[in-house]
Motif scaffolding. Structure first.
Motif, PDB file in Angstrom:
ATOM      1  N   GLU A  81      11.830  24.693  80.803  1.00 46.58           N
ATOM      2  CA  GLU A  81      12.475  25.820  80.602  1.00 46.58           C
ATOM      3  C   GLU A  81      12.186  26.890  81.507  1.00 46.58           C
ATOM      4  N   THR A  82      10.815  27.412  81.614  1.00 43.58           N
ATOM      5  CA  THR A  82      10.388  28.341  82.369  1.00 43.58           C
ATOM      6  C   THR A  82      10.739  28.313  83.724  1.00 43.58           C
ATOM      7  N   LEU A  83      10.131  27.189  84.394  1.00 46.91           N
ATOM      8  CA  LEU A  83      10.614  27.033  85.945  1.00 46.91           C
ATOM      9  C   LEU A  83      11.893  26.602  86.084  1.00 46.91           C
ATOM     10  N   LYS A  84      12.802  26.199  85.064  1.00 48.06           N
ATOM     11  CA  LYS A  84      14.238  26.308  85.195  1.00 48.06           C
ATOM     12  C   LYS A  84      14.924  27.630  85.549  1.00 48.06           C
ATOM     13  N   TYR A  85      14.485  28.524  84.613  1.00 52.15           N
ATOM     14  CA  TYR A  85      14.960  29.792  84.782  1.00 52.15           C
ATOM     15  C   TYR A  85      14.370  30.522  86.212  1.00 52.15           C
ATOM     16  N   PHE A  86      13.240  30.420  86.538  1.00 51.07           N
ATOM     17  CA  PHE A  86      13.004  30.718  88.010  1.00 51.07           C
ATOM     18  C   PHE A  86      13.955  30.221  88.977  1.00 51.07           C
ATOM     19  N   TYR A  87      14.034  28.991  88.890  1.00 57.63           N
ATOM     20  CA  TYR A  87      14.892  28.301  89.812  1.00 57.63           C
ATOM     21  C   TYR A  87      16.314  28.630  89.727  1.00 57.63           C
ATOM     22  N   LEU A  88      16.797  29.177  88.812  1.00 58.98           N
ATOM     23  CA  LEU A  88      18.130  29.461  88.681  1.00 58.98           C
ATOM     24  C   LEU A  88      18.385  30.828  89.174  1.00 58.98           C
ATOM     25  N   ALA A  89      17.249  31.563  88.913  1.00 59.83           N
ATOM     26  CA  ALA A  89      17.354  33.139  89.576  1.00 59.83           C
ATOM     27  C   ALA A  89      17.215  33.049  91.014  1.00 59.83           C
ATOM     28  N   ALA A  90      16.775  32.219  91.620  1.00 52.77           N
ATOM     29  CA  ALA A  90      16.573  32.162  92.943  1.00 52.77           C
ATOM     30  C   ALA A  90      17.873  31.099  93.613  1.00 52.77           C
ATOM     31  N   THR A  91      18.778  30.565  92.840  1.00 49.06           N
ATOM     32  CA  THR A  91      19.908  29.837  93.271  1.00 49.06           C
ATOM     33  C   THR A  91      21.028  30.887  93.770  1.00 49.06           C
ATOM     34  N   ASP A  92      21.502  30.366  94.929  1.00 50.97           N
ATOM     35  CA  ASP A  92      22.712  31.196  95.305  1.00 50.97           C
ATOM     36  C   ASP A  92      23.859  30.946  94.047  1.00 50.97           C
ATOM     37  N   PRO A  93      24.593  31.979  94.037  1.00 50.19           N
ATOM     38  CA  PRO A  93      25.832  31.920  92.930  1.00 50.19           C
ATOM     39  C   PRO A  93      26.793  30.800  93.246  1.00 50.19           C
ATOM     40  N   SER A  94      26.819  30.720  94.685  1.00 56.76           N
ATOM     41  CA  SER A  94      28.120  29.737  95.020  1.00 56.76           C
ATOM     42  C   SER A  94      27.441  28.286  94.618  1.00 56.76           C
ATOM     43  N   GLU A  95      26.154  27.991  94.482  1.00 53.57           N
ATOM     44  CA  GLU A  95      25.714  26.820  94.279  1.00 53.57           C
ATOM     45  C   GLU A  95      25.715  26.452  92.664  1.00 53.57           C
ATOM     46  N   PHE A  96      25.573  27.776  91.747  1.00 54.86           N
ATOM     47  CA  PHE A  96      25.424  27.614  90.464  1.00 54.86           C
ATOM     48  C   PHE A  96      26.247  28.664  89.911  1.00 54.86           C
ATOM     49  N   ASN A  97      27.192  28.659  89.136  1.00 57.99           N
ATOM     50  CA  ASN A  97      27.926  29.750  88.700  1.00 57.99           C
ATOM     51  C   ASN A  97      27.720  30.082  87.229  1.00 57.99           C
ATOM     52  N   PHE A  98      26.913  30.962  86.826  1.00 63.35           N
ATOM     53  CA  PHE A  98      26.546  31.169  85.421  1.00 63.35           C
ATOM     54  C   PHE A  98      27.681  31.245  84.702  1.00 63.35           C
ATOM     55  N   THR A  99      28.759  31.901  84.820  1.00 62.43           N
ATOM     56  CA  THR A  99      29.776  31.745  83.765  1.00 62.43           C
ATOM     57  C   THR A  99      30.497  30.448  83.615  1.00 62.43           C
ATOM     58  N   ASP A 100      30.017  29.447  84.330  1.00 66.46           N
ATOM     59  CA  ASP A 100      30.625  28.302  84.218  1.00 66.46           C
ATOM     60  C   ASP A 100      29.930  27.420  83.295  1.00 66.46           C
ATOM     61  N   TYR A 101      28.824  27.903  82.778  1.00 65.99           N
ATOM     62  CA  TYR A 101      27.838  27.162  81.806  1.00 65.99           C
ATOM     63  C   TYR A 101      27.664  27.873  80.638  1.00 65.99           C
ATOM     64  N   VAL A 102      27.190  26.861  79.757  1.00 70.94           N
ATOM     65  CA  VAL A 102      26.603  27.540  78.260  1.00 70.94           C
ATOM     66  C   VAL A 102      25.200  26.897  78.264  1.00 70.94           C
ATOM     67  N   PHE A 103      24.132  27.690  77.901  1.00 68.31           N
ATOM     68  CA  PHE A 103      22.680  26.957  77.702  1.00 68.31           C
ATOM     69  C   PHE A 103      22.471  26.947  76.547  1.00 68.31           C
ATOM     70  N   ASN A 104      21.921  25.573  76.165  1.00 67.05           N
ATOM     71  CA  ASN A 104      21.463  25.397  74.684  1.00 67.05           C
ATOM     72  C   ASN A 104      19.804  26.122  74.589  1.00 67.05           C
ATOM     73  N   THR A 105      19.461  26.075  73.167  1.00 72.54           N
ATOM     74  CA  THR A 105      18.059  26.694  73.381  1.00 72.54           C
ATOM     75  C   THR A 105      16.891  25.918  74.100  1.00 72.54           C
TER      76      THR A 105
END
Length: 130
Positions: A81-105
């Protein structure tokens, strides 16, 4: 610290297990508001964690944040989890669009377009409609 008592301005549990919630919160706040201050917070946390919580092998928890005494332990959620959020924060929005996904707990992303409402009752194991 794991728990800080704001009303008493004191630390109740001085350990730090490198939980994901602070990074997760900053990530969500940045995605929702677009304010760069949250990315700055994530970057600062990453720098501090590399200084205070890394060793020759990997990362480690902290026994006491007042002394920064290392703890020979690291929960598996740090990697999941922790490293995943670090990774996502550094990811270009064109690579991963936040609004296209829902995260579980557990920080697992589920693509919204893959959601099939007709299978909701089956997946949840409950009956919603009559």
């Amino acid at each position: 610290p794991t728990r800080f008592l704001y009303e008493a301005d004191s630390i109740e549990y001085a350990n730090s297990e490198l939980n994901p919630e602070i990074i997760e919160s900053a990530y969500y706040l940045h995605q929702i508001t677009g304010l760069d201050q949250y990315i700055t917070m994530i970057n600062e946390y990453w720098k501090d964690m590399n200084v205070c919580c890394s060793n020759d092998v990997a990362f480690h928890a902290v026994e006491d944040v007042r002394t920064m005494e290392p703890k020979d332990y690291l929960a598996t959620y740090f990697y999941a989890e922790t490293l995943k959020y670090f990774y996502l924060a550094a990811t270009d929005p064109s690579e991963f669009n936040f609004t296209d996904y829902v995260f579980n707990t557990e920080a697992h992303p589920f693509k919204r377009s893959n959601f099939d409402p007709s299978k909701l009752e089956e997946y949840l194991g409950i009956q919603i409609s009559d």
